[in-house]
Design a protein around this motif. Sequence first.
Motif, PDB file in Angstrom:
ATOM      1  N   PRO A 100      46.634  40.798  36.446  1.00 53.01           N
ATOM      2  CA  PRO A 100      45.520  40.175  37.158  1.00 53.01           C
ATOM      3  C   PRO A 100      45.785  38.721  37.556  1.00 53.01           C
ATOM      4  CG  PRO A 100      44.773  41.220  35.130  1.00 53.01           C
ATOM      5  CD  PRO A 100      46.262  41.228  35.117  1.00 53.01           C
ATOM      6  N   ASP A 101      46.590  38.023  36.770  1.00 53.62           N
ATOM      7  CA  ASP A 101      46.773  36.590  36.992  1.00 53.62           C
ATOM      8  C   ASP A 101      48.240  36.173  36.984  1.00 53.62           C
ATOM      9  OD1 ASP A 101      43.870  36.158  36.779  1.00 53.62           O
ATOM     10  OD2 ASP A 101      44.173  36.632  34.665  1.00 53.62           O
ATOM     11  N   PRO A 102      49.077  36.739  37.843  1.00 53.26           N
ATOM     12  CA  PRO A 102      50.477  36.337  37.829  1.00 53.26           C
ATOM     13  C   PRO A 102      50.634  34.885  38.294  1.00 53.26           C
ATOM     14  CG  PRO A 102      50.070  37.685  39.739  1.00 53.26           C
ATOM     15  CD  PRO A 102      48.805  37.691  38.917  1.00 53.26           C
ATOM     16  N   PRO A 103      51.623  34.183  37.764  1.00 50.47           N
ATOM     17  CA  PRO A 103      51.776  32.768  38.114  1.00 50.47           C
ATOM     18  C   PRO A 103      52.506  32.570  39.441  1.00 50.47           C
ATOM     19  CG  PRO A 103      53.438  33.374  36.527  1.00 50.47           C
ATOM     20  CD  PRO A 103      52.579  34.592  36.739  1.00 50.47           C
ATOM     21  N   ILE A 104      51.915  33.082  40.502  1.00 52.02           N
ATOM     22  CA  ILE A 104      52.477  32.882  41.833  1.00 52.02           C
ATOM     23  C   ILE A 104      51.382  32.321  42.733  1.00 52.02           C
ATOM     24  CG2 ILE A 104      54.315  34.595  41.646  1.00 52.02           C
ATOM     25  CD1 ILE A 104      52.563  36.623  43.048  1.00 52.02           C
ATOM     26  N   PRO A 105      51.746  31.441  43.655  1.00 54.91           N
ATOM     27  CA  PRO A 105      50.729  30.821  44.505  1.00 54.91           C
ATOM     28  C   PRO A 105      50.178  31.804  45.536  1.00 54.91           C
ATOM     29  CG  PRO A 105      52.920  30.074  45.127  1.00 54.91           C
ATOM     30  CD  PRO A 105      53.088  30.930  43.907  1.00 54.91           C
ATOM     31  N   GLY A 106      48.944  31.569  45.916  1.00 59.04           N
ATOM     32  CA  GLY A 106      48.330  32.392  46.948  1.00 59.04           C
ATOM     33  C   GLY A 106      46.990  32.943  46.502  1.00 59.04           C
ATOM     34  N   HIS A 107      46.328  33.623  47.425  1.00 53.59           N
ATOM     35  CA  HIS A 107      45.018  34.215  47.165  1.00 53.59           C
ATOM     36  C   HIS A 107      45.152  35.736  47.182  1.00 53.59           C
ATOM     37  CE1 HIS A 107      43.118  30.326  47.540  1.00 53.59           C
ATOM     38  NE2 HIS A 107      43.860  30.120  48.616  1.00 53.59           N
ATOM     39  N   TYR A 108      44.868  36.365  46.068  1.00 57.51           N
ATOM     40  CA  TYR A 108      44.967  37.815  45.918  1.00 57.51           C
ATOM     41  C   TYR A 108      44.181  38.207  44.684  1.00 57.51           C
ATOM     42  CZ  TYR A 108      48.508  35.924  42.881  1.00 57.51           C
ATOM     43  OH  TYR A 108      49.142  35.161  41.943  1.00 57.51           O
ATOM     44  N   ASN A 109      43.884  39.458  44.553  1.00 53.46           N
ATOM     45  CA  ASN A 109      43.140  39.966  43.405  1.00 53.46           C
ATOM     46  C   ASN A 109      44.054  40.192  42.203  1.00 53.46           C
ATOM     47  OD1 ASN A 109      40.906  40.969  41.972  1.00 53.46           O
ATOM     48  ND2 ASN A 109      41.453  43.056  42.509  1.00 53.46           N
ATOM     49  N   SER A 110      45.206  40.808  42.433  1.00 54.90           N
ATOM     50  CA  SER A 110      46.145  41.114  41.361  1.00 54.90           C
ATOM     51  C   SER A 110      47.424  41.656  41.990  1.00 54.90           C
ATOM     52  CB  SER A 110      45.563  42.173  40.408  1.00 54.90           C
ATOM     53  OG  SER A 110      45.345  43.393  41.088  1.00 54.90           O
ATOM     54  N   VAL A 111      48.433  41.849  41.159  1.00 59.76           N
ATOM     55  CA  VAL A 111      49.616  42.597  41.568  1.00 59.76           C
ATOM     56  C   VAL A 111      49.762  43.765  40.600  1.00 59.76           C
ATOM     57  CG1 VAL A 111      50.779  40.616  42.619  1.00 59.76           C
ATOM     58  CG2 VAL A 111      51.222  41.172  40.234  1.00 59.76           C
ATOM     59  N   ALA A 112      50.359  44.863  41.076  1.00 60.51           N
ATOM     60  CA  ALA A 112      50.447  46.055  40.238  1.00 60.51           C
ATOM     61  C   ALA A 112      51.694  46.856  40.575  1.00 60.51           C
ATOM     62  CB  ALA A 112      49.208  46.923  40.423  1.00 60.51           C
ATOM     63  N   ILE A 113      52.144  47.584  39.592  1.00 57.78           N
ATOM     64  CA  ILE A 113      53.237  48.539  39.731  1.00 57.78           C
ATOM     65  C   ILE A 113      52.667  49.902  39.371  1.00 57.78           C
ATOM     66  CG2 ILE A 113      55.469  49.293  38.813  1.00 57.78           C
ATOM     67  CD1 ILE A 113      55.562  46.671  40.442  1.00 57.78           C
ATOM     68  N   GLU A 114      52.977  50.918  40.159  1.00 56.98           N
ATOM     69  CA  GLU A 114      52.553  52.279  39.864  1.00 56.98           C
ATOM     70  C   GLU A 114      53.778  53.192  39.950  1.00 56.98           C
ATOM     71  OE1 GLU A 114      48.792  54.131  41.401  1.00 56.98           O
ATOM     72  OE2 GLU A 114      50.266  55.377  42.446  1.00 56.98           O
ATOM     73  N   ILE A 115      53.984  53.959  38.882  1.00 54.28           N
ATOM     74  CA  ILE A 115      55.090  54.912  38.869  1.00 54.28           C
ATOM     75  C   ILE A 115      54.567  56.282  38.460  1.00 54.28           C
ATOM     76  CG2 ILE A 115      56.818  53.129  38.350  1.00 54.28           C
ATOM     77  CD1 ILE A 115      56.921  54.278  35.484  1.00 54.28           C
ATOM     78  N   THR A 116      55.252  57.312  38.911  1.00 55.65           N
ATOM     79  CA  THR A 116      54.934  58.688  38.519  1.00 55.65           C
ATOM     80  C   THR A 116      56.181  59.311  37.937  1.00 55.65           C
ATOM     81  OG1 THR A 116      53.260  58.875  40.247  1.00 55.65           O
ATOM     82  CG2 THR A 116      54.102  60.932  39.333  1.00 55.65           C
ATOM     83  N   ARG A 117      56.051  59.894  36.762  1.00 52.65           N
ATOM     84  CA  ARG A 117      57.163  60.558  36.093  1.00 52.65           C
ATOM     85  C   ARG A 117      56.689  61.914  35.587  1.00 52.65           C
ATOM     86  NH1 ARG A 117      58.950  56.933  38.435  1.00 52.65           N
ATOM     87  NH2 ARG A 117      60.290  55.235  37.708  1.00 52.65           N
TER      88      ARG A 117
END
Length: 120
Positions: A100-117
Amino acid sequence: MDKIKVNNMEFYGYHGVFKEENKLGQRFRVNALLELDLSQSAQSDNVEDSINYADVYQLCKEIVEGEPCNLVEAVAEKIASGMLEQFEKLQQCTIEVVKPDPPIPGHYNSVAIEITRGRD
């Protein structure tokens, strides 16, 4: 295929490529979509014929709050592999790990990774 969804599990971990992330840590959310045949558990009404949600939560907690990884991709892979190893009824899983709060500049809600195995 039937599905179990365990959503928005929240943990505190120390994953990331920046030193601050490894030192200070941050929140992570995990969503797990588990695909399996639930017909037997629906008939028996017995958790032993399904996958216990508490066990899913505990596995995610141990991984996210455990040994730090540089990449969230590695965290997601560990969770998916652990799910397939621990739950023999599981046929396939989709794991999403959200920062939810990665230390990168900019305006966004979150970053996420999705994988299927799945099973071979």
